[in-house]
Write a protein that holds these residues in place. Structure first.
Motif, mmCIF file in Angstrom:
data_model
loop_
_atom_site.group_PDB
_atom_site.id
_atom_site.type_symbol
_atom_site.label_atom_id
_atom_site.label_comp_id
_atom_site.label_asym_id
_atom_site.label_seq_id
_atom_site.Cartn_x
_atom_site.Cartn_y
_atom_site.Cartn_z
ATOM 1 N N ASP A 27 1.069 -0.797 -0.105
ATOM 2 C CA ASP A 27 -0.045 -0.049 0.316
ATOM 3 C C ASP A 27 1.416 0.931 -0.253
ATOM 4 O OD1 ASP A 27 -1.792 -2.009 0.226
ATOM 5 O OD2 ASP A 27 -2.887 -1.184 1.942
ATOM 6 N N LEU A 28 1.755 0.844 0.509
ATOM 7 C CA LEU A 28 2.484 2.139 0.896
ATOM 8 C C LEU A 28 4.158 2.442 0.774
ATOM 9 C CD1 LEU A 28 1.466 3.047 4.759
ATOM 10 C CD2 LEU A 28 0.305 3.989 2.763
ATOM 11 N N GLN A 29 4.861 2.047 -0.015
ATOM 12 C CA GLN A 29 5.773 1.470 -0.378
ATOM 13 C C GLN A 29 5.991 3.270 -1.258
ATOM 14 O OE1 GLN A 29 6.908 -0.774 -4.461
ATOM 15 N NE2 GLN A 29 4.725 -1.762 -3.848
ATOM 16 N N GLY A 30 6.767 3.780 -1.375
ATOM 17 C CA GLY A 30 7.707 5.137 -1.737
ATOM 18 C C GLY A 30 7.313 6.279 -0.758
ATOM 19 N N GLU A 31 6.104 6.395 -0.362
ATOM 20 C CA GLU A 31 5.554 7.137 1.028
ATOM 21 C C GLU A 31 5.489 6.900 2.044
ATOM 22 O OE1 GLU A 31 3.484 8.448 -0.744
ATOM 23 O OE2 GLU A 31 2.743 8.118 -2.763
ATOM 24 N N ILE A 32 6.734 5.802 3.151
ATOM 25 C CA ILE A 32 6.920 6.862 4.193
ATOM 26 C C ILE A 32 8.278 5.839 3.899
ATOM 27 C CG2 ILE A 32 4.880 6.021 5.300
ATOM 28 C CD1 ILE A 32 5.156 3.023 5.563
ATOM 29 N N ALA A 33 9.032 5.989 5.435
ATOM 30 C CA ALA A 33 11.014 5.452 4.548
ATOM 31 C C ALA A 33 10.856 4.593 5.223
ATOM 32 C CB ALA A 33 11.244 6.861 6.499
ATOM 33 N N GLY A 34 9.862 4.004 6.355
ATOM 34 C CA GLY A 34 10.049 2.446 6.961
ATOM 35 C C GLY A 34 9.449 1.823 7.080
ATOM 36 N N ILE A 35 9.589 0.122 7.322
ATOM 37 C CA ILE A 35 8.523 -0.664 7.993
ATOM 38 C C ILE A 35 9.304 -1.314 9.064
ATOM 39 C CG2 ILE A 35 6.847 -2.568 7.649
ATOM 40 C CD1 ILE A 35 6.846 -1.406 4.830
ATOM 41 N N LEU A 36 9.338 -1.443 10.334
ATOM 42 C CA LEU A 36 9.702 -2.683 11.365
ATOM 43 C C LEU A 36 9.278 -3.542 11.049
ATOM 44 C CD1 LEU A 36 11.383 -2.696 13.196
ATOM 45 C CD2 LEU A 36 10.009 -1.930 15.143
ATOM 46 N N ASP A 37 9.455 -5.034 10.519
ATOM 47 C CA ASP A 37 8.950 -6.442 9.979
ATOM 48 C C ASP A 37 8.992 -7.190 11.379
ATOM 49 O OD1 ASP A 37 7.943 -8.865 9.529
ATOM 50 O OD2 ASP A 37 9.745 -8.187 7.087
ATOM 51 N N ASP A 38 7.913 -7.742 12.214
ATOM 52 C CA ASP A 38 7.823 -9.063 12.738
ATOM 53 C C ASP A 38 7.027 -9.562 12.367
ATOM 54 O OD1 ASP A 38 8.985 -10.066 15.608
ATOM 55 O OD2 ASP A 38 7.475 -8.951 16.517
ATOM 56 N N GLY A 39 7.337 -10.043 11.319
ATOM 57 C CA GLY A 39 5.988 -10.893 11.175
ATOM 58 C C GLY A 39 4.419 -10.913 11.360
ATOM 59 N N PRO A 40 3.105 -11.679 10.668
ATOM 60 C CA PRO A 40 1.985 -11.567 10.812
ATOM 61 C C PRO A 40 1.771 -11.004 12.149
ATOM 62 C CG PRO A 40 2.613 -13.526 10.044
ATOM 63 C CD PRO A 40 4.258 -12.575 9.864
ATOM 64 N N THR A 41 0.066 -10.427 11.868
ATOM 65 C CA THR A 41 0.406 -9.780 13.586
ATOM 66 C C THR A 41 -0.100 -11.103 14.310
ATOM 67 O OG1 THR A 41 -2.150 -9.098 12.869
ATOM 68 C CG2 THR A 41 -0.159 -8.302 13.223
ATOM 69 N N GLN A 42 -0.948 -11.430 15.459
ATOM 70 C CA GLN A 42 -1.630 -12.156 15.681
ATOM 71 C C GLN A 42 -3.319 -12.447 16.275
ATOM 72 O OE1 GLN A 42 0.495 -15.350 17.200
ATOM 73 N NE2 GLN A 42 2.013 -13.474 15.659
ATOM 74 N N ILE A 43 -3.383 -11.369 16.162
ATOM 75 C CA ILE A 43 -4.643 -11.484 16.350
ATOM 76 C C ILE A 43 -5.836 -10.773 15.015
ATOM 77 C CG2 ILE A 43 -6.841 -9.468 17.546
ATOM 78 C CD1 ILE A 43 -4.418 -9.178 20.239
ATOM 79 N N GLY A 44 -5.557 -9.604 15.022
ATOM 80 C CA GLY A 44 -5.518 -9.542 12.833
ATOM 81 C C GLY A 44 -7.473 -8.340 12.981
ATOM 82 N N VAL A 45 -7.253 -7.765 14.180
ATOM 83 C CA VAL A 45 -8.244 -6.940 14.068
ATOM 84 C C VAL A 45 -7.745 -5.854 14.807
ATOM 85 C CG1 VAL A 45 -10.099 -7.863 13.114
ATOM 86 C CG2 VAL A 45 -10.040 -7.847 15.398
ATOM 87 N N GLU A 46 -8.134 -4.647 14.683
ATOM 88 C CA GLU A 46 -7.976 -3.598 15.572
ATOM 89 C C GLU A 46 -8.436 -3.846 17.470
ATOM 90 O OE1 GLU A 46 -8.135 -2.015 11.093
ATOM 91 O OE2 GLU A 46 -9.661 -3.097 12.782
#
Length: 345
Positions: free
Chosen positions: A157-176
């Motif tokens: 969605d946001l490549q080229g629009e933000i400086a970076g992404i801290l990657d920690d794999g898939p989230t555990q719950i999946g909804v906010e």
């Protein structure tokens, strides 16, 4: 701008960029958030611009501990201590009245309140501590679309629009997170957005809790994120299928009679039964609301990229975690539900 993926040993670099006013997406146990210094109005405004988010929609402020909240709130409502001890770090956001001029209107949406959360993700807690400031953190996606549950969703969605992404794999719950308003005049906490922390769990700690059932229209200013009538929606229209396999069968026949190519989001049993009758499937595995919730946004995103005309998604009973699941799914579907007596109306 190149969007860099940061690993755990590069958190210092990500924190430095936050301090410089850049945007860094971060992982939580719920979804990935789009992080910016909550005290830097220019950076916060950039969050709105990158997401295409309405500026009347307030932002959740993410903290590394409760002591950080005390810098901005001096009058804590009843139950605050009990809730923090029971659910932080975790998927519970608490709304407090804040000190005047503490945060810009870009954070508050023009309100006198701010929503705070301490996410249950050690890498993000470390990021906040090293940045030394609270972070705004709406979902790291284009506004209104399914929230991201992997770093790759954010990058898409946001490549080229933000400086970076801290990657920690898939989230555990999946909804906010569950959003709980503690500022009501009668003192009764109000759930503004359901999440993994359920009404029953909250009432076990604080007693009576209300749920705000009001659907926010496009012209209303919400008090918390995710309250709009339509939200989390892929480009392909979504219909909720409320019923057993016979309802799915009739819904599929109805769509095929209209020459529609169907994408199916459901459990293993349903997807295996109807895989030959539809154009695409995304199974969340066993018939479990936990699994359905965890993979809801990933499933909608995956199906949205297929050559289909409509998505049929499995309903769950609206109790416990099912309230959060159906809240997100109804908004993704713009409240469209197919039941056995409505299919051929």
């Amino acid at each position: 701008m190149e969007t860099k993926k940061f690993t755990a040993d590069q958190i210092d670099q990500a924190a430095d960029l936050i301090q410089q006013g850049e945007l860094i997406a971060f992982p939580t146990e719920t979804v990935y958030g789009l992080g910016a210094n909550a005290l830097d109005e220019t950076a916060v405004k950039q969050v709105y611009a990158v997401k295409g988010r309405p500026s009347d929609n307030p932002l959740i402020v993410h903290v590394s501990d409760f002591e950080m909240v005390k810098q901005y709130v001096n009058d804590f409502p009843e139950h605050t201590k009990s809730l923090v001890e029971a659910f932080w770090p975790g998927p519970l956001t608490l709304i407090f009245n804040v000190l005047p001029t503490t945060f810009s209107t870009s954070v508050t949406g023009g309100l006198n309140t701010v929503a705070f959360r301490m996410p249950n993700n050690q890498k993000t807690l470390e990021l906040i501590k090293k940045a030394g400031v609270p972070l705004v953190g709406p979902s790291a996606n284009t506004s209104g679309k399914p929230s991201p549950t992997t770093a790759q969703h954010v990058y898409h969605d946001l490549q080229g629009e933000i400086a970076g992404i801290l990657d920690d794999g898939p989230t555990q719950i999946g909804v906010e997170s569950t959003v709980l308003d503690l500022t009501a005049k009668d003192g009764i906490p109000v759930i503004l957005r359901p999440g993994a922390v359920t009404k029953e769990q909250l009432e076990h700690v604080v007693g009576k809790v209300m749920i705000d059932q009001h659907l926010i229209s496009e012209n209303e200013a919400p008090k918390a994120p995710g309250m709009k009538y339509k939200h989390y929606a892929p480009d392909v229209p979504v219909w909720i299928i409320d019923g057993d396999q016979e309802v799915f069968k009739q819904a599929i026949e109805w769509a095929k009679s209209k020459q529609q190519r169907i994408g199916l989001f459901a459990d293993d049993q349903i997807t295996s039964t109807f895989s030959a009758d539809v154009a695409a499937v995304f199974s969340f595995g066993e018939e479990s609301v936990e699994q359905g919730t965890k993979l809801l946004f990933a499933g909608l995103r995956s199906l949205d990229e297929q050559d289909i005309d409509v998505i049929f998604a499995q309903a769950f009973p609206e109790s416990g975690l099912g309230i959060a699941y159906m809240n997100r799914l109804k908004k993704a579907a713009n409240q469209k539900i197919l039941k056995i007596d409505s299919i051929f109306e």
